[in-house]
Enzyme design. Sequence first.
Site, PDB file in Angstrom:
ATOM      1  CG  HIS A 368     187.715  79.203 -62.314  1.00 45.90           C
ATOM      2  ND1 HIS A 368     188.381  78.494 -62.984  1.00 45.90           N
ATOM      3  CD2 HIS A 368     187.520  80.416 -62.615  1.00 45.90           C
ATOM      4  CE1 HIS A 368     188.860  79.316 -64.108  1.00 45.90           C
ATOM      5  NE2 HIS A 368     188.568  80.435 -63.878  1.00 45.90           N
ATOM      6  N   PRO A 369     185.330  75.995 -60.165  1.00 42.51           N
ATOM      7  CG  PRO A 369     185.641  73.979 -61.323  1.00 42.51           C
ATOM      8  CD  PRO A 369     185.827  75.306 -61.390  1.00 42.51           C
ATOM      9  CB  SER A 385     186.427  72.431 -65.253  1.00 44.55           C
ATOM     10  OG  SER A 385     186.552  73.718 -65.277  1.00 44.55           O
ATOM     11  CD  GLU A 388     191.050  73.712 -68.414  1.00 44.12           C
ATOM     12  OE1 GLU A 388     191.163  74.316 -69.181  1.00 44.12           O
ATOM     13  OE2 GLU A 388     190.480  73.919 -66.997  1.00 44.12           O
ATOM     14  CD  GLN A 389     189.511  69.671 -61.319  1.00 45.88           C
ATOM     15  OE1 GLN A 389     189.202  68.970 -60.372  1.00 45.88           O
ATOM     16  NE2 GLN A 389     188.473  70.776 -61.132  1.00 45.88           N
ATOM     17  CB  ILE A 421     191.968  80.070 -59.579  1.00 47.29           C
ATOM     18  CG1 ILE A 421     190.577  80.160 -59.243  1.00 47.29           C
ATOM     19  CG2 ILE A 421     192.114  79.870 -61.282  1.00 47.29           C
ATOM     20  CD1 ILE A 421     189.855  81.486 -59.720  1.00 47.29           C
ATOM     21  CB  VAL A 424     195.411  71.712 -63.649  1.00 51.76           C
ATOM     22  CG1 VAL A 424     194.855  72.428 -62.076  1.00 51.76           C
ATOM     23  CG2 VAL A 424     194.252  71.835 -64.551  1.00 51.76           C
TER      24      VAL A 424
END
Length: 468
Positions: A368-369, A385, A388-389, A421, A424
């Site tokens: 995960h970033p 991702s 989501e962000q 994590i 979000v």
Amino acid sequence: MRYSRDMIGYGEHTPNPRWPGDAKIAVQIVINYEEGGENSIEHGDAASEAFLSEIIGCQPWPGKRHWNMESIYDYGARAGFWRLHRLLKDIPVTIYGVATALERAPEQVAAMQSAGWEIATHGYKWIDYRDIPREVEAEHIAKAVELHTRVTGERPRGFYQGRTSMNTVGLGCEEGGFEYLADTIADDLPYWHVHNGKPQLMVPYTMDANDMRFSSGQGFGTGVEFFDYLRDSFDVLYAEGEAGAPKMMSIGLHCRLAGRPGRAIAVQKFIEHCRQHEGVWFASRLDIARHWAQTHPYQPRQRPSEMSREDFVAKFGSVYEHSPWIAERVWEGEMGAIHDTPAGLAARMAQVFRAASDEERLGVLNAHPDLAGKLAAAKRLTADSTAEQASAGLDSLTDAERSEFQQLNTAYVEKHGFPFIIAVRDHDKPGIMAAMRNRIDNDTATERAEAERQVSRIGALRLQQMLG
């Protein structure tokens, strides 16, 4: 392994059947006409009948006729049918007619047709098919349709074998001429079953609201008990219909059972109870089948449990960040209809994740970033991702916000050994920031468990987007 049974059906929220007249319930009454089709030496069988009679503990008599058993069935044809006919001749009824029994009942068949009742086929002979070879059962179904057509003047549009084998439903589908099959007790609404890529409508039957329980030890002892059960079933389903989720109520009768005076009164009282309510649709099974096929036609959709390994991994391999092995293991395990829903597939993927080694689970966390980190700035996040962000506003930070995220990310990784994590989509930007500040002080074991819970939550949300 692919699990054949559908354990999800319509799930928590059933479709509105939109019954005619906006009815709150569809009441469907079946009269099983089996008299003259049962096991008997005179019918060419190896033994006498032993099923659904007044004789407690009855066993087949190999090579012999059973006078009392035959007399019970005779009663159904001679008296019981006519009593039920008088009670129900003004109501749409479906007859489950055993073809060889119908052939021996010309006056009863004429009365059925005069009343406008649907006559579905109940098979060629009323025998137990569990050990009958597939090809023999297929031959019997063909004979049933042919004899039924000769006796009634038209082919049956519905099929209920009753004493089924595991081949029965498939053979009914393959026959090709049935608008519905009834060998299922799996639901309170019709549903589509797919066999060899082709849809077949199923209109479920009942074993509980059924007078067959007069002949079993766990069943009804009096007509009062039968009426109470029918009334209570109706009342629950009617209330569900009033609440916006109408259903069908299926009732099973037999001439030699419910046709007896002390039981027929229960049928009479039940009809009177139904007529005290508005919004009750009395219908044959064919009425219901045709309404459902028109109102809720079959809609093909891709089912994860039926996808090839390559296609499944290509579609779902990214649900757990950069960890396609989870999708691979899901596909290699048991899958069925329950895994064709977002929640079902999410539960199975979470199960595989939890069963993985400590090293593998840690690898998923480290895949995960960082939130609002360098990968995001360089636009090197996965599509999931990135979306989501962005949904939480992490793609539009002020310099001060970005600096605080980076400081918290660095401190978090240094303490716990994996990125922070959080799902979000469950939070806004201030909520995410607050969670980071609060969770950084947790001990690593607590935080590891929370991070793994969040990974599963992210997977569930992604599947909801993909399959919802």
